[in-house]
Design a protein around this motif. Structure first.
Motif, PDB file in Angstrom:
ATOM      1  N   ALA A 158      -0.633  -7.890  -4.680  1.00  8.20           N
ATOM      2  CA  ALA A 158      -0.567  -8.339  -3.295  1.00  8.20           C
ATOM      3  C   ALA A 158      -1.245  -9.693  -3.147  1.00  8.20           C
ATOM      4  O   ALA A 158      -0.722 -10.605  -2.511  1.00  8.20           O
ATOM      5  CB  ALA A 158      -1.208  -7.307  -2.379  1.00  8.20           C
TER       6      ALA A 158
ATOM      7  N   TYR B 257      -1.534 -11.933   1.213  1.00  8.84           N
ATOM      8  CA  TYR B 257      -2.273 -10.715   1.555  1.00  8.84           C
ATOM      9  C   TYR B 257      -3.447 -11.036   2.486  1.00  8.84           C
ATOM     10  O   TYR B 257      -3.689 -10.352   3.464  1.00  8.84           O
ATOM     11  CB  TYR B 257      -2.796 -10.052   0.268  1.00  8.84           C
ATOM     12  CG  TYR B 257      -3.504  -8.743   0.536  1.00  8.84           C
ATOM     13  CD1 TYR B 257      -2.798  -7.639   0.970  1.00  8.84           C
ATOM     14  CD2 TYR B 257      -4.885  -8.623   0.361  1.00  8.84           C
ATOM     15  CE1 TYR B 257      -3.439  -6.436   1.230  1.00  8.84           C
ATOM     16  CE2 TYR B 257      -5.532  -7.425   0.613  1.00  8.84           C
ATOM     17  CZ  TYR B 257      -4.807  -6.334   1.047  1.00  8.84           C
ATOM     18  OH  TYR B 257      -5.445  -5.148   1.311  1.00  8.84           O
TER      19      TYR B 257
ATOM     20  N   LYS C 231      -4.265   4.763  -9.546  1.00  4.48           N
ATOM     21  CA  LYS C 231      -3.894   4.115  -8.289  1.00  4.48           C
ATOM     22  C   LYS C 231      -3.556   5.214  -7.295  1.00  4.48           C
ATOM     23  O   LYS C 231      -2.429   5.713  -7.220  1.00  4.48           O
ATOM     24  CB  LYS C 231      -2.716   3.163  -8.515  1.00  4.48           C
ATOM     25  CG  LYS C 231      -2.619   2.128  -7.432  1.00  4.48           C
ATOM     26  CD  LYS C 231      -2.227   0.776  -7.963  1.00  4.48           C
ATOM     27  CE  LYS C 231      -2.052  -0.241  -6.851  1.00  4.48           C
ATOM     28  NZ  LYS C 231      -3.307  -0.771  -6.329  1.00  4.48           N
TER      29      LYS C 231
HETATM   30  C1  COI Z   1      -1.479  -4.414  -4.780  1.00  7.32           C
HETATM   31  O1  COI Z   1      -2.029  -5.472  -5.077  1.00  7.32           O
HETATM   32  O2  COI Z   1      -0.257  -4.257  -4.898  1.00  7.32           O
HETATM   33  C2  COI Z   1      -2.217  -3.291  -4.286  1.00  7.32           C
HETATM   34  O3  COI Z   1      -1.750  -2.199  -4.422  1.00  7.32           O
HETATM   35  C3  COI Z   1      -3.451  -3.496  -3.555  1.00  7.32           C
HETATM   36  C4  COI Z   1      -3.279  -2.915  -2.205  1.00  7.32           C
HETATM   37  C5  COI Z   1      -4.509  -2.260  -1.792  1.00  7.32           C
HETATM   38  C6  COI Z   1      -2.735  -3.890  -1.231  1.00  7.32           C
END
Ligand code: COI
Length: 356
Positions: free
Chosen positions: A303, A168, A196
């Motif tokens: 992520a 990420y 979320k």
């Molecule tokens: C994740 O970690 O899956 C998330 O949804 C965070 C996102 C803002 C990339």
């Protein structure tokens, strides 16, 4: 059980080349899942279709009042060829919790899982296999009524798109620098902080830009009332190791209940590590840094997986953590969680679910 119609693409895209770094969230696979909802009719017309733009009225409610839920989870290709999801039940449970909070109709859990498995199976060839990569799964629901009044919608679209991803953060597993925000707040108890939904992320952008301009990757939020207690980083939950104890903010209604957060807590318990979920003030972190007991800091997220933090900045104070290196426990949690996700380590908790 959903009856999912499958329409395969007639123009399949090429798979990313082996040397593609798979920058997070930039490449999408050949297909996507869609299902509609209408009051009185319920969820219907489940289908997998070629990945393509969708058409909505400019007046669609999601554009105006942000009634939308999203989730994030990953699929992995194990060495023996199995396709594994990591704790999809937790994401599905959280998705419906978000749905309840923002008045979106719930999606039956077994249908949700069936939809994820079906679309992942359809684009199985897109699951990357290089270390540190996976297929990111993004389920989301948007309100589609063409209407400008403020109320819950009567029509919704549920979609699942897939994206082969690497790390990420551009830093990968290298420590990131985090800015502790003392001007803006992300959420307060009673608001939507634990849901979320896009609104929480748009609330974070102003601070993120400010932090980036100063050379920091992310923002660490303090509570919205006393501006004193640590909450979370925009795309991760946060953990500290202070004098041998792993500490993370307790879930308080304004923090996102992360799946990786829960996994780190469960592993700590299993390993017999002292672990505390409690209020942590920024003064406590500052003091621990000053007296040398702040041993490690790391973020957790689907992520981000485990992201070591090498530096914290709070007002004029710059706190270097663990000499800016990857901490022993950050590495151990990363290796264990990714080991389980990839089917390399024993899955004592039954966290992985095979897509057949
Ligand atoms: C994740 O970690 O899956 C998330 O949804 C965070 C996102 C803002 C990339």
């Amino acid at each position: 059980m959903l009856d999912i119609r499958i329409e395969k693409t007639l123009a399949p895209k090429e798979l990313p080349k082996a040397d593609n770094p798979l920058k997070f969230g930039t490449i999408f696979t050949n297909h996507m899942f869609m299902m509609n909802y209408e009051t009185g009719k319920g969820w219907h017309d489940a289908r997998i279709v070629p990945y393509q733009p969708i058409s909505l009225e400019p007046s669609a409610m999601v554009f105006h009042y942000g009634q939308e839920m999203f989730e994030g989870l990953k699929a992995y290709k194990a060495e023996d060829g199995r396709v594994l999801l990591f704790r999809p039940d937790k994401n599905i449970e959280r998705a419906n919790k978000t749905n309840r909070r923002i008045c979106i109709p719930e999606i039956p859990e077994e249908d949700f899982l069936q939809a994820i498995k079906a679309v992942v199976k359809t684009d199985e060839a897109w699951i990357p296999e290089k270390p540190g990569t996976s297929l990111y799964i993004r389920p989301f629901v948007i309100a589609t009524d063409p209407f400008l009044g403020v109320r819950p919608a009567d029509t919704y679209l549920f979609m699942i798109i897939l994206s082969p991803v690497g790390a990420y953060y551009p830093e990968g597993l290298n420590p990131v620098k985090i800015w502790i925000e003392d001007e803006y707040v992300r959420a307060v108890k009673g608001g939507i902080g634990e849901a979320k939904t896009g609104g929480n992320y748009v609330a974070s952008l102003r601070s993120q830009v400010k932090a980036h301009d100063e050379g920091y990757s992310q923002v660490l939020w303090l509570d919205g009332i006393e501006r004193k207690y640590i909450e979370e980083v925009g795309a991760m939950n946060i953990f500290f190791k202070i004098n041998g104890t792993i500490v993370t903010p307790q879930l308080n209604g304004s923090i996102l209940p992360g799946v990786t957060r829960d996994s780190v807590i469960r592993l700590s318990e299993e390993w017999g590590l002292p672990i505390e979920e409690r209020k942590i003030s920024i003064d406590e972190i500052y003091e621990a840094h000053k007296n040398g007991t702040l041993e490690e800091v790391f973020g957790t997220g689907t992520a981000a997986v485990i992201s070591p933090v090498g530096q914290l900045r709070w007002e004029e104070h710059i706190m270097k953590v663990n000499d800016g290196g990857i901490g022993e426990f950050s590495q151990k949690f990363y290796d264990t969680i990714t080991g389980i996700q990839l089917g390399k380590l024993e899955d004592k908790f039954n966290w992985t679910v095979e897509v057949k």
